[in-house]
Design an enzyme around this catalytic site. Structure first.
Site, PDB file in Angstrom:
ATOM      1  N   GLU A  49       0.847  -1.194   0.000  1.00  0.00           N
ATOM      2  CA  GLU A  49       0.000   0.000   0.000  1.00  0.00           C
ATOM      3  C   GLU A  49       0.884   1.246   0.000  1.00  0.00           C
ATOM      4  OE1 GLU A  49      -2.860  -0.311   3.180  1.00  0.00           O
ATOM      5  OE2 GLU A  49      -3.720  -2.153   2.344  1.00  0.00           O
ATOM      6  N   HIS A  53      -7.893   1.261   1.527  1.00  0.00           N
ATOM      7  CA  HIS A  53      -7.854   0.823   2.934  1.00  0.00           C
ATOM      8  C   HIS A  53      -8.702   1.759   3.811  1.00  0.00           C
ATOM      9  CE1 HIS A  53      -5.283  -1.621   5.939  1.00  0.00           C
ATOM     10  NE2 HIS A  53      -6.481  -1.398   6.436  1.00  0.00           N
TER      11      HIS A  53
HETATM   12  N1  NAD Z   1     -10.178  -2.708   5.892  1.00  0.00           N
HETATM   13  C1  NAD Z   1     -10.030  -2.091   7.045  1.00  0.00           C
HETATM   14  O1  NAD Z   1      -9.925  -0.868   7.123  1.00  0.00           O
HETATM   15  C2  NAD Z   1     -10.036  -2.912   8.298  1.00  0.00           C
HETATM   16  C3  NAD Z   1     -10.486  -2.343   9.499  1.00  0.00           C
HETATM   17  C4  NAD Z   1     -10.552  -3.146  10.634  1.00  0.00           C
HETATM   18  C5  NAD Z   1     -10.109  -4.459  10.581  1.00  0.00           C
HETATM   19  N2  NAD Z   1      -9.616  -4.970   9.420  1.00  0.00           N
HETATM   20  C6  NAD Z   1      -9.144  -6.353   9.326  1.00  0.00           C
HETATM   21  O2  NAD Z   1     -10.270  -7.215   9.287  1.00  0.00           O
HETATM   22  C7  NAD Z   1      -9.873  -8.508   9.750  1.00  0.00           C
HETATM   23  C8  NAD Z   1     -10.909  -9.064  10.707  1.00  0.00           C
HETATM   24  O3  NAD Z   1     -11.017  -8.228  11.844  1.00  0.00           O
HETATM   25  P1  NAD Z   1     -11.809  -8.742  13.134  1.00  0.00           P
HETATM   26  O4  NAD Z   1     -11.824  -7.609  14.110  1.00  0.00           O
HETATM   27  O5  NAD Z   1     -13.083  -9.379  12.733  1.00  0.00           O
HETATM   28  O6  NAD Z   1     -10.793  -9.868  13.629  1.00  0.00           O
HETATM   29  P2  NAD Z   1     -11.083 -11.054  14.648  1.00  0.00           P
HETATM   30  O7  NAD Z   1      -9.773 -11.414  15.229  1.00  0.00           O
HETATM   31  O8  NAD Z   1     -12.223 -10.715  15.538  1.00  0.00           O
HETATM   32  O9  NAD Z   1     -11.585 -12.251  13.687  1.00  0.00           O
HETATM   33  C9  NAD Z   1     -10.742 -12.923  12.808  1.00  0.00           C
HETATM   34  C10 NAD Z   1     -11.296 -14.332  12.681  1.00  0.00           C
HETATM   35  O10 NAD Z   1     -10.598 -14.993  11.631  1.00  0.00           O
HETATM   36  C11 NAD Z   1     -10.368 -16.336  12.025  1.00  0.00           C
HETATM   37  N3  NAD Z   1      -9.286 -16.860  11.196  1.00  0.00           N
HETATM   38  C12 NAD Z   1      -7.979 -16.502  11.210  1.00  0.00           C
HETATM   39  N4  NAD Z   1      -7.311 -17.145  10.250  1.00  0.00           N
HETATM   40  C13 NAD Z   1      -8.228 -17.917   9.596  1.00  0.00           C
HETATM   41  C14 NAD Z   1      -8.144 -18.805   8.500  1.00  0.00           C
HETATM   42  N5  NAD Z   1      -6.992 -18.992   7.859  1.00  0.00           N
HETATM   43  N6  NAD Z   1      -9.260 -19.437   8.112  1.00  0.00           N
HETATM   44  C15 NAD Z   1     -10.446 -19.223   8.759  1.00  0.00           C
HETATM   45  N7  NAD Z   1     -10.586 -18.396   9.795  1.00  0.00           N
HETATM   46  C16 NAD Z   1      -9.477 -17.738  10.212  1.00  0.00           C
HETATM   47  C17 NAD Z   1     -10.056 -16.245  13.495  1.00  0.00           C
HETATM   48  O11 NAD Z   1     -10.227 -17.466  14.156  1.00  0.00           O
HETATM   49  C18 NAD Z   1     -11.070 -15.177  13.936  1.00  0.00           C
HETATM   50  O12 NAD Z   1     -12.308 -15.751  14.320  1.00  0.00           O
HETATM   51  C19 NAD Z   1      -8.494  -8.325  10.377  1.00  0.00           C
HETATM   52  O13 NAD Z   1      -7.517  -8.798   9.477  1.00  0.00           O
HETATM   53  C20 NAD Z   1      -8.370  -6.829  10.528  1.00  0.00           C
HETATM   54  O14 NAD Z   1      -7.021  -6.404  10.470  1.00  0.00           O
HETATM   55  C21 NAD Z   1      -9.595  -4.220   8.284  1.00  0.00           C
END
Ligand code: NAD
Length: 427
Positions: A287, A310
């Site tokens: 990015e 993002h």
């Molecule tokens: N686009 C954005 O601006 C933005 C903003 C906030 C969060 N995010 C990203 O969104 C994602 C999810 O956030 P969240 O708060 O829900 O996280 P979280 O930790 O609550 O949930 C992630 C889930 O993914 C599961 N997981 C991990 N690896 C896996 C795999 N290989 N296969 C199946 N399941 C798997 C975990 O067990 C967990 O339940 C994160 O990567 C976070 O960085 C992006």
């Protein structure tokens, strides 16, 4: 007034631990420094808890940060200020750091723990914003909205229903059923979608959602696949050729989780071949650093591909919620010693002080520390009104409410324990 004394447990040239910092909450006024244009609600919340607050609209480099932290007890940063080991070493007054964002990579958490500095972040505040963007994109891709929009701006009236669908009745596959995945599940069902999810951890299925036994089952069953996995290193290139090949022809793909999770070239090939009908991506392996920098990607210019910089979690509502949430955690830590949802200290919540004083003791977690603390209380005839111990890795945290007048000798004895990292008194 802050009384701060330090001694180094290791006795070596390099400080291992600050051993004693006692803070008397009244009439003392803790000082907070908030950097990087943190939402004004954070300042309001901290002032309401009795803090004096200074704000700055920019990040600080290491030297300037150290200089500015003289006499500061609470620091608030976003993603651009690095709080390094050297910063912690040089700022013994610092009690807590708030990351007014999700990530905490910019804070050396190990150094923070070693010096008894609590760190907090906002893990949930922007999840709703991500969910809403994902929903908007699912509808936009299913209706091929961006193509219709582009054609209109080019002066083309392309009125046709071909290839345009409702989302009602479509099957949504959510990979990663955490904070974001579960909220999306509930809202997508409200739109009439049927939800299948896959998660490596045991997760409760919400509403009518069903759990897929394997990723393969999910990929072969749904019309839309959306990734919401976390950023653990194992997820590097987690989704590539094999996974795209398993997806149903004509299906849609979204990634709003982490950029490195998806093989971008495989995705481009599947879109070009028509195997996928569209995609939406908010996160990318590389990015650009700053606003206005060029965005380089093999996905640029492709039809029915939505690319966003993002911004999944970037809304004014999320920023406001982050400001309130993190400031609330910092204020609770300062006033009552609560560490719930701290990213480095054991989580302890002991609401209102039961005794005259609350002793907040952070130590290296080795066997016998609690016995040693209570031995001091017994020897000094201090009656304990309430006590909680929490441990997390090599950090121990004890909150003790006591009623008696606290003699200096009690504090000196607690501070002299070799395991003591930090001691505060809330009175
Ligand atoms: N686009 C954005 O601006 C933005 C903003 C906030 C969060 N995010 C990203 O969104 C994602 C999810 O956030 P969240 O708060 O829900 O996280 P979280 O930790 O609550 O949930 C992630 C889930 O993914 C599961 N997981 C991990 N690896 C896996 C795999 N290989 N296969 C199946 N399941 C798997 C975990 O067990 C967990 O339940 C994160 O990567 C976070 O960085 C992006």
């Amino acid at each position: 007034m802050v009384r701060a004394r330090g001694r180094f447990a290791s006795g070596g040239a390099r400080p291992a631990h600050w051993c004693l910092v006692t803070i008397h909450a009244t009439p003392h006024t803790p000082h907070a420094l908030l950097l990087e244009s943190i939402h004004p609600d954070a300042e309001t919340a901290l002032r309401a808890s009795g803090c004096a607050v200074t704000t700055l609209d920019r990040a600080l480099d290491e030297d300037e940060l150290i200089e500015r932290l003289d006499g500061v007890h609470v620091l608030g940063v976003r993603s651009k200020t690095n709080v390094t080991e050297r910063v912690f070493e040089a700022t013994p007054d610092l009690l807590a750091v708030g990351a007014f964002c999700i990530g905490t990579n910019q804070i050396d958490l190990h150094a923070a723990s070693a010096r008894g500095v609590a760190a907090f972040n906002a893990p949930f505040s922007n999840t709703r914003s991500v969910v809403e963007l994902a929903l908007a994109e699912i509808i936009a891709l299913t209706r091929r909205l961006t193509e219709k929009d582009r054609a209109m701006h080019d002066g083309v009236w392309d009125k046709s229903a071909e290839g345009l669908h409702e989302v009602r009745g479509r099957r949504l596959g959510i990979v990663g059923y955490g904070n974001i995945g579960t909220q999306l599940s509930v809202l997508a069902e409200n739109l009439g979608m049927s939800v299948l999810f896959y998660d490596t951890a045991d997760r409760l299925a919400l509403g009518m959602a069903r759990r897929a036994a394997s990723l393969e089952e999910l990929l072969e069953s749904v019309d839309v696949v959306t990734l919401h996995v976390d950023g653990r290193p194992d997820n590097n290139n987690f989704f590539g050729d094999a996974e795209f090949a398993r997806m149903r022809p004509g299906s849609l793909f979204l990634n709003l989780s982490r950029g490195f999770v998806v093989d971008q070239e495989s995705l481009r090939r599947r879109l070009e071949s028509g195997h996928l009908a569209g995609a939406a991506l908010d996160v990318f392996p590389d990015e650009p650093k700053g606003r206005g920098d060029e965005f380089v990607s093999p996905l640029r210019g492709m039809p029915n591909v939505i690319l966003t910089p993002h911004i999944g979690g970037s809304t004014e509502e999320a920023q406001q919620d982050i400001g309130r949430f993190v400031a609330g955690k910092l204020a609770d830590y300062l006033t009552v010693g609560t560490t719930s949802l701290s990213v480095n200290l054991p989580g302890l919540a002991m609401a209102n002080r039961l005794g005259e004083h609350r002793l907040v003791h952070i130590h290296r977690n080795t066997p016998g520390v609690l016995a040693a603390i209570n031995g001091i209380f017994a020897a000094e005839k201090v009656n304990i009104d309430a006590q909680h111990l929490g441990t997390r890795g090599d950090v121990g945290y004890v909150l003790t409410d006591v009623g008696a007048d606290l003699a200096e000798s009690v504090l000196d004895a607690l501070a002299a324990l070799p395991e003591t990292t930090r001691l505060r008194v809330l009175s």
